[in-house]
Design a protein around this motif. Sequence first.
Motif, short mmCIF file in Angstrom:
data_model
loop_
_atom_site.label_atom_id
_atom_site.label_comp_id
_atom_site.label_asym_id
_atom_site.label_seq_id
_atom_site.Cartn_x
_atom_site.Cartn_y
_atom_site.Cartn_z
N SER A 169 3.98 -12.29 18.70
CA SER A 169 5.17 -13.08 18.36
C SER A 169 6.46 -12.26 18.41
CB SER A 169 4.99 -13.74 16.99
OG SER A 169 4.75 -12.77 16.01
N GLY A 170 6.39 -11.02 18.84
CA GLY A 170 7.59 -10.20 19.02
C GLY A 170 8.20 -9.68 17.74
N GLN A 171 7.43 -9.58 16.68
CA GLN A 171 7.95 -9.06 15.42
C GLN A 171 8.15 -7.55 15.52
OE1 GLN A 171 5.37 -10.32 12.26
NE2 GLN A 171 5.63 -12.49 12.73
N ARG A 172 9.03 -7.02 14.70
CA ARG A 172 9.31 -5.59 14.72
C ARG A 172 8.79 -4.87 13.48
NH1 ARG A 172 13.17 -3.31 17.82
NH2 ARG A 172 11.87 -1.51 17.48
N PRO A 218 11.10 -7.19 6.24
CA PRO A 218 9.93 -7.31 7.12
C PRO A 218 9.85 -8.70 7.74
CG PRO A 218 9.32 -6.41 4.97
CD PRO A 218 10.73 -6.87 4.87
N ASP A 219 9.40 -8.74 8.98
CA ASP A 219 9.22 -10.02 9.67
C ASP A 219 8.02 -10.77 9.10
OD1 ASP A 219 11.35 -9.70 11.60
OD2 ASP A 219 10.10 -8.14 12.48
N SER A 220 7.02 -10.04 8.69
CA SER A 220 5.84 -10.65 8.06
C SER A 220 5.17 -9.61 7.19
CB SER A 220 4.87 -11.21 9.11
OG SER A 220 4.36 -10.16 9.90
N SER A 221 4.23 -10.07 6.37
CA SER A 221 3.52 -9.13 5.50
C SER A 221 2.07 -9.56 5.39
CB SER A 221 4.16 -9.06 4.12
OG SER A 221 4.02 -10.29 3.45
N ILE A 222 1.24 -8.61 5.02
CA ILE A 222 -0.18 -8.86 4.81
C ILE A 222 -0.60 -8.11 3.56
CG2 ILE A 222 -0.80 -7.04 6.42
CD1 ILE A 222 -3.35 -8.62 7.00
N ASP A 223 -1.33 -8.77 2.69
CA ASP A 223 -1.79 -8.17 1.44
C ASP A 223 -3.28 -7.91 1.56
OD1 ASP A 223 -2.35 -7.37 -1.13
OD2 ASP A 223 -1.36 -9.07 -2.09
N LEU A 224 -3.67 -6.64 1.45
CA LEU A 224 -5.08 -6.26 1.60
C LEU A 224 -5.77 -6.04 0.25
CD1 LEU A 224 -4.69 -3.81 4.62
CD2 LEU A 224 -5.22 -6.25 4.64
N HIS A 225 -5.11 -6.40 -0.85
CA HIS A 225 -5.75 -6.27 -2.18
C HIS A 225 -7.03 -7.07 -2.23
CE1 HIS A 225 -1.77 -5.07 -3.99
NE2 HIS A 225 -2.61 -4.20 -4.51
N LEU A 278 6.17 -5.03 10.14
CA LEU A 278 5.07 -5.65 9.41
C LEU A 278 4.90 -4.87 8.12
CD1 LEU A 278 2.56 -7.55 9.22
CD2 LEU A 278 1.30 -5.77 10.45
N LEU A 279 4.96 -5.58 6.99
CA LEU A 279 4.75 -4.96 5.69
C LEU A 279 3.27 -5.09 5.35
CD1 LEU A 279 5.88 -3.71 3.03
CD2 LEU A 279 6.12 -6.06 2.21
N VAL A 280 2.60 -3.96 5.10
CA VAL A 280 1.18 -3.96 4.75
C VAL A 280 1.06 -3.51 3.30
CG1 VAL A 280 -1.10 -3.04 5.28
CG2 VAL A 280 0.56 -3.41 7.12
N ILE A 281 0.59 -4.39 2.45
CA ILE A 281 0.42 -4.07 1.03
C ILE A 281 -1.01 -3.57 0.86
CG2 ILE A 281 0.49 -4.97 -1.31
CD1 ILE A 281 2.44 -7.15 -0.09
N THR A 282 -1.14 -2.29 0.54
CA THR A 282 -2.46 -1.65 0.46
C THR A 282 -2.92 -1.46 -0.97
OG1 THR A 282 -1.46 0.54 0.46
CG2 THR A 282 -2.07 -0.39 2.59
N GLY A 283 -2.00 -1.42 -1.90
CA GLY A 283 -2.34 -1.07 -3.27
C GLY A 283 -1.94 0.38 -3.50
N LYS A 284 -1.66 0.70 -4.72
CA LYS A 284 -1.19 2.05 -5.04
C LYS A 284 -2.32 3.05 -4.91
CE LYS A 284 2.47 0.50 -8.04
NZ LYS A 284 3.69 0.88 -7.42
N PRO A 285 -2.00 4.27 -4.48
CA PRO A 285 -3.03 5.30 -4.38
C PRO A 285 -3.49 5.70 -5.78
CG PRO A 285 -0.88 6.22 -3.89
CD PRO A 285 -0.70 4.74 -4.06
N PRO A 286 -4.66 6.32 -5.90
CA PRO A 286 -5.14 6.71 -7.22
C PRO A 286 -4.23 7.76 -7.85
CG PRO A 286 -6.55 7.60 -5.51
CD PRO A 286 -5.57 6.69 -4.84
N ARG A 287 -4.15 7.73 -9.16
CA ARG A 287 -3.33 8.73 -9.86
C ARG A 287 -3.99 10.08 -9.75
NH1 ARG A 287 -4.27 5.08 -13.67
NH2 ARG A 287 -2.85 3.32 -13.64
N ALA A 288 -3.20 11.13 -9.78
CA ALA A 288 -3.73 12.49 -9.66
C ALA A 288 -4.69 12.81 -10.79
CB ALA A 288 -2.58 13.49 -9.62
N GLU A 289 -4.43 12.26 -11.97
CA GLU A 289 -5.28 12.59 -13.12
C GLU A 289 -6.52 11.70 -13.22
OE1 GLU A 289 -2.30 9.52 -14.55
OE2 GLU A 289 -2.13 11.37 -13.41
N SER A 290 -6.70 10.75 -12.28
CA SER A 290 -7.86 9.86 -12.37
C SER A 290 -9.13 10.63 -12.03
CB SER A 290 -7.71 8.66 -11.44
OG SER A 290 -7.81 9.08 -10.10
N GLU A 291 -10.24 10.17 -12.61
CA GLU A 291 -11.52 10.82 -12.38
C GLU A 291 -12.02 10.50 -10.98
OE1 GLU A 291 -14.84 10.59 -15.05
OE2 GLU A 291 -13.47 10.47 -16.75
N ARG A 292 -12.60 11.49 -10.36
CA ARG A 292 -13.19 11.25 -9.05
C ARG A 292 -14.67 11.04 -9.22
NH1 ARG A 292 -9.31 12.32 -5.25
NH2 ARG A 292 -7.69 13.71 -5.92
#
Length: 193
Positions: free
Chosen positions: A121-124, A93-100, A126-140
């Motif tokens: 800046s002409g980058q191609r 990645p040319d750059s990254s952003i962490d949204l945690h 972009l790595l976006v760190i979002t955090g892992k999605p919730p597990r299927a067995e997690s309580e809603r």
Amino acid sequence: MGKRPLSAEEAALWARVIASVRPMRLPAPPKPTAPPKAPVAPAPEPPAPVKKVRGRVPAPLPRPVKPAAPRPLTANTLDGSWDRDLSRGRTVPDSSIDLHGHTLSSAYVRLDAALDFAIQSGQRVLLVITGKPPRAESERPHARGAIRAAIGDWLAGSRHGTHIAAVRPAHPRHGGTGALYIILRRSTEHRNR
């Protein structure tokens, strides 16, 4: 509990109070008015008559162009080598952003600013760190994965949507299911460099 009778003094006082009271005059209720009429759109003007010229057929009127339907960001807009390199972790990645640790609104603002910077800046990639999605067995309901769930809609409706070629899941070395690659189109300004 029963009421006690008023004493002579209390009865005289009460009679003076009643004598001093005057009924309130309430303003008359407003008269109902007819709802405002919606403005009437003027009738469309008839098309100008086509001049008939002997021996010539007038050119057909151009058909109205329908706007293109928005393309899903995960569409196959990349060639095979891009997808192969992304899936094998070869693309850096040319750059990254962490949204945690951000709220949805602050994450959106940061993502918009990062996209703006990457495009300018002409980058191609972009790595976006979002955090892992919730597990299927997690309580809603669960708070985990809210940014991850919203990011697709954000990108589809973004002012930068025309600059985004595709969105792909990140390779495990770049965050796996907790991150995404946003592949940007090469702008004409940066192609000629």
